[in-house]
Design a protein around this motif. Structure first.
Motif: not given
Length: 330
Positions: A305, A316, A319-320, A322-324, A326-327
């Motif tokens: 992080r 953008d 954000e993309t 970050a989703k990976t 987080e998963a």
């Protein structure tokens, strides 16, 4: 999920320094350039110390003479990164090596690198950005030419500016014009410091160049007031433990200061620097740090992080990514 499988962010990677030895040997044979002296009997890069390492590095780079060579190099490097779970990386690129600081030639090399990065993103799931980097020991005048190349090509791919090379040559203030030029072009600013020179050099770099990130910076540990200052400033350190140990700055992983820096609130990240030279990978760095400091997946999630927040890329893309993350980390 193993540490190898975890998605990773890497901020400090020299493109030529990440070239697999077999790739460089093959290219030298194609071009009939004899650089056999830079390899040992096992085919690995061979050097005696940091300053000899710089000479071997430049000898290996000497076979990279066309934009297509850099296209092929970029794919080879990104393939290895992706195999170690890297989903986003930033690499140092130097117009010194790519076209001799001629802007027109630099654009051609850069286009070839960008094309390879686009292929890797589709085929390997890894995103790359470039940090244009003058070579410190080539001097301030050449650094100005590099800065102009950086400013003229700043954009979606070229997003940062830094400096590398022999820290013992010149002072940070000698490069202030180049960094001001890059900053005015909207580029993120990083600088190698605190690897071969101590806390005073780190302070001089902060004052003269005002980077948000610092390559290495580990010798700040020799001055705890400086450590606290780095923590307060939020300066992000691009730490490369395996590199520091291989070059003899620290004797082993447990004595590397990254653990102390992290515990004192400094924003640290982990990278490989020049992985084949130091017989490392980002997975190996994570594994060794886990062993040395009992770091668990939660610590590595924090490091990821920190790296993502500090990355020189657009919102953008962050954000993309970050989703990976987080998963994977939850």
């Amino acid at each position: 999920m193993t540490l190898r499988q975890h998605p990773k962010i890497e901020l400090h990677l020299h493109l030529e320094g990440a070239a697999p030895p077999a790739f460089i040997r093959g290219l030298s044979q194609e071009k009939k350039i004899d650089i056999s002296g830079i390899f040992d009997e096992r085919g690995h890069y061979a050097y005696r110390d940091f300053w000899h390492f710089l000479k071997v590095y430049e000898a290996a780079t000497s076979v990279l003479v066309t934009p297509m060579d850099y296209h092929r190099l970029t794919l080879a490097v990104l393939e290895q990164s992706a195999e170690n779970g890297v989903i986003y990386g930033e690499t140092f690129l130097s117009p010194d090596f790519c076209g001799g600081r001629d802007l027109g030639a630099w654009r051609e090399y850069l286009h070839a690198i960008e094309e390879a990065a686009a292929i890797a993103r589709i085929q390997m799931g890894i995103t790359l950005r470039g940090i244009v980097t003058p070579i410190r020991h080539f001097g301030p005048d050449k650094a100005r030419e590099v800065a102009v190349c950086a400013a003229e090509t700043a954009g979606a791919f070229v997003t940062g500016f830094g400096i590398a090379g022999d820290e013992k040559v010149c002072e940070p203030a000698d490069f202030a014009w180049s960094f001001d030029c890059a900053r005015e072009a909207g580029l993120g600013i990083t600088a190698h410091a605190g690897e071969w020179r101590g806390p005073d050099h780190i302070r001089a770099t902060l004052k003269a160049l005002n980077p948000t990130r610092m390559g290495h910076g580990v010798r700040a540990i020799e001055d705890l007031a400086l450590v606290d200052e780095l923590a307060e400033r939020g300066t992000v350190l691009e730490v490369c433990p395996g590199s520091n140990i291989a070059l003899g700055i620290y004797p082993d992983w447990r004595k590397h200061p990254i653990g102390q820096l992290f515990d004192r609130g400094v924003k640290v990240t982990v990278s490989t620097d020049d992985p084949p030279f130091f017989h490392t990978s980002l997975t190996r760095e994570w594994d060794r740090l886990a062993d040395a400091f009992d770091w668990d997946a939660g610590v590595f999630a924090t490091l990821n992080r920190t790296a993502l927040d500090a990355a020189f890329c657009d919102r953008d893309t962050k954000e993309t990514l970050a989703k990976t993350l987080e998963a994977a980390h939850g």
